[in-house]
Design a protein around this motif. Sequence first.
Motif, PDB file in Angstrom:
ATOM      1  N   PRO A 176       0.804  -1.230   0.000  1.00  0.00           N
ATOM      2  CA  PRO A 176       0.000   0.000   0.000  1.00  0.00           C
ATOM      3  C   PRO A 176       0.841   1.288   0.000  1.00  0.00           C
ATOM      4  N   GLU A 177       2.055   1.224   0.510  1.00  0.00           N
ATOM      5  CA  GLU A 177       2.898   2.425   0.567  1.00  0.00           C
ATOM      6  C   GLU A 177       3.642   2.676  -0.750  1.00  0.00           C
ATOM      7  N   ILE A 178       3.713   1.675  -1.608  1.00  0.00           N
ATOM      8  CA  ILE A 178       4.488   1.814  -2.844  1.00  0.00           C
ATOM      9  C   ILE A 178       3.808   2.787  -3.806  1.00  0.00           C
ATOM     10  N   SER A 179       2.491   2.757  -3.892  1.00  0.00           N
ATOM     11  CA  SER A 179       1.775   3.687  -4.779  1.00  0.00           C
ATOM     12  C   SER A 179       2.089   5.124  -4.415  1.00  0.00           C
ATOM     13  N   LEU A 180       2.051   5.416  -3.128  1.00  0.00           N
ATOM     14  CA  LEU A 180       2.347   6.786  -2.669  1.00  0.00           C
ATOM     15  C   LEU A 180       3.773   7.190  -2.994  1.00  0.00           C
ATOM     16  N   LEU A 181       4.717   6.251  -2.827  1.00  0.00           N
ATOM     17  CA  LEU A 181       6.109   6.549  -3.130  1.00  0.00           C
ATOM     18  C   LEU A 181       6.283   6.816  -4.620  1.00  0.00           C
ATOM     19  N   LEU A 182       5.665   5.997  -5.476  1.00  0.00           N
ATOM     20  CA  LEU A 182       5.789   6.229  -6.921  1.00  0.00           C
ATOM     21  C   LEU A 182       5.278   7.610  -7.303  1.00  0.00           C
ATOM     22  N   GLU A 183       4.148   8.004  -6.747  1.00  0.00           N
ATOM     23  CA  GLU A 183       3.616   9.341  -7.048  1.00  0.00           C
ATOM     24  C   GLU A 183       4.560  10.422  -6.574  1.00  0.00           C
ATOM     25  N   ALA A 184       5.152  10.246  -5.402  1.00  0.00           N
ATOM     26  CA  ALA A 184       6.094  11.249  -4.886  1.00  0.00           C
ATOM     27  C   ALA A 184       7.337  11.323  -5.760  1.00  0.00           C
ATOM     28  N   LEU A 185       7.864  10.181  -6.181  1.00  0.00           N
ATOM     29  CA  LEU A 185       9.072  10.176  -7.006  1.00  0.00           C
ATOM     30  C   LEU A 185       8.822  10.753  -8.397  1.00  0.00           C
ATOM     31  N   CYS A 186       7.593  10.642  -8.880  1.00  0.00           N
ATOM     32  CA  CYS A 186       7.266  11.119 -10.224  1.00  0.00           C
ATOM     33  C   CYS A 186       6.807  12.581 -10.239  1.00  0.00           C
ATOM     34  N   SER A 187       6.632  13.193  -9.072  1.00  0.00           N
ATOM     35  CA  SER A 187       6.133  14.579  -9.057  1.00  0.00           C
ATOM     36  C   SER A 187       7.272  15.587  -9.123  1.00  0.00           C
TER      37      SER A 187
END
Length: 187
Positions: A176-187
């Motif tokens: 569940p935390e990976i989705s949030l990390l991907l969005e943060a890394l891509c922003s």
Amino acid sequence: MPPQAIVVGCSAGGLSALHQLLGGLSGPLPVPMVVVCHSGSEDMRVFCELLASRSGLAVSEAEERQQPEPHHIYVAPSGYHLLLERTGRFALSVDPRVAFSRPSIDVLFESAAEVWGEHLIALLLTGANSDGAEGCVRVRRRGGTVIVQDPRTAQVPAMPSAALQLAGADHCLPLPEISLLLEALCS
């Protein structure tokens, strides 16, 4: 530096993990996502339809010489290795199996690392063998970011455990935390 692409590998339990990962995103990512899943299916069209219906994102099988586009998810076709050419276009291969698999996660990760280097995110999820571990080593050597699902949260922990043993990871998180990390890394 922002990523230019995300490559994802999974095996046993992969469809469920991908549903959860994609469902946790607030929308399409601004980079292409390329997926190898050892699904055992001869026809990946249904797999793509299931991912698209559950996530609302554009999902299709990767095609020979296709240029990956942002906001899109590409899935390796059954029976072919999916790799990136130096030009950044997809290539399909029927070379021998790697880690008992074709498509192989290692083949995708290693070729993507050569193309995108430090601008690549490699994500390894649940699975029953060690495919992807060597690819994670190559991604890290080329300066890319490796994210591994916490094996304690994986339906089948062998694949993420093998990657952690061989390559380590920049991030090891519950799904569940990976989705949030991907969005943060891509922003």
